[in-house]
Design an enzyme around this catalytic site. Sequence first.
Site, PDB file in Angstrom:
ATOM      1  CG  ASP A  94     -12.335 -10.304  -1.756  1.00 19.22           C
ATOM      2  OD1 ASP A  94     -12.549 -11.483  -1.617  1.00 19.22           O
ATOM      3  OD2 ASP A  94     -11.927  -9.719  -2.732  1.00 19.22           O
ATOM      4  CG  HIS A 109      -1.217  -8.549   0.056  1.00 17.57           C
ATOM      5  ND1 HIS A 109      -1.310  -8.345  -1.274  1.00 17.57           N
ATOM      6  CD2 HIS A 109       0.229  -8.894   0.368  1.00 17.57           C
ATOM      7  CE1 HIS A 109      -0.096  -8.633  -1.634  1.00 17.57           C
ATOM      8  NE2 HIS A 109       0.935  -8.834  -0.763  1.00 17.57           N
TER       9      HIS A 109
END
Length: 232
Positions: A94, A109
């Site tokens: 996010d 990631h």
Amino acid sequence: MTAIRNIVILTGAGISAESGLRTFRAEDGLWEDHRVEDVATPHAFRRDPELVQRFYDLRRENVLAAQPNPAHQALARLDREWPGELLIVTQNIDDLHERAGAQRVLHMHGEALSAWCTACDARHHWTGTLLDSPPCPACGAAALRPDIVWFGEMPYEMERIFAALARADLFVSIGTSGAVYPAAGFVQQAAGHGARTLELNLERSLGSSMFDETRLGPASEIVPAWVEEVLR
Ligand SMILES: [Zn+2]
């Protein structure tokens, strides 16, 4: 807290959980009721691209609907006010660190709000869907995939992360289980170069014994308290 100049912060699922975002859980291997091997590997994408695209289209929607919480805001304040080096390495996909105002953020990631073209290698900020195979804005090919590091793929910018860990005086791990490598090894890397190590987590983790200090509690409480202390 004397002589601390360079700080590396690792953040994980625990910091975004209080914003309502769930991620992969190591305990049962499930992510929003999907098995990781069905949605988060290159093999899964080759086997069933529609399932994988639909899964990340939903994750993107959830991220856009979520809001930063006091832990994200506290780290953004630290980023603004800390005069030394600072790097927030996040395992989260996010953008809540950035929306809280943090700038020195590295997504090891990948990012939910990014699409990666497998034809021309361009990356694009992406808030729409990919299930409908939209063309790449750079080359026109219908070859966009989620810009997510899947299991079996190399995390992003490891050289930059290890260089920062080698210079760190303080390494802080926030809301991460200490179960997924290579991030689980960062505490040893930092300690091996002489950094103090601190864990802020909801509960004791697999890696807790490797830290100089562990503080337990919800991230929205213990992170602002720690930032207050380090900026004092
Ligand atoms: Zn392209």
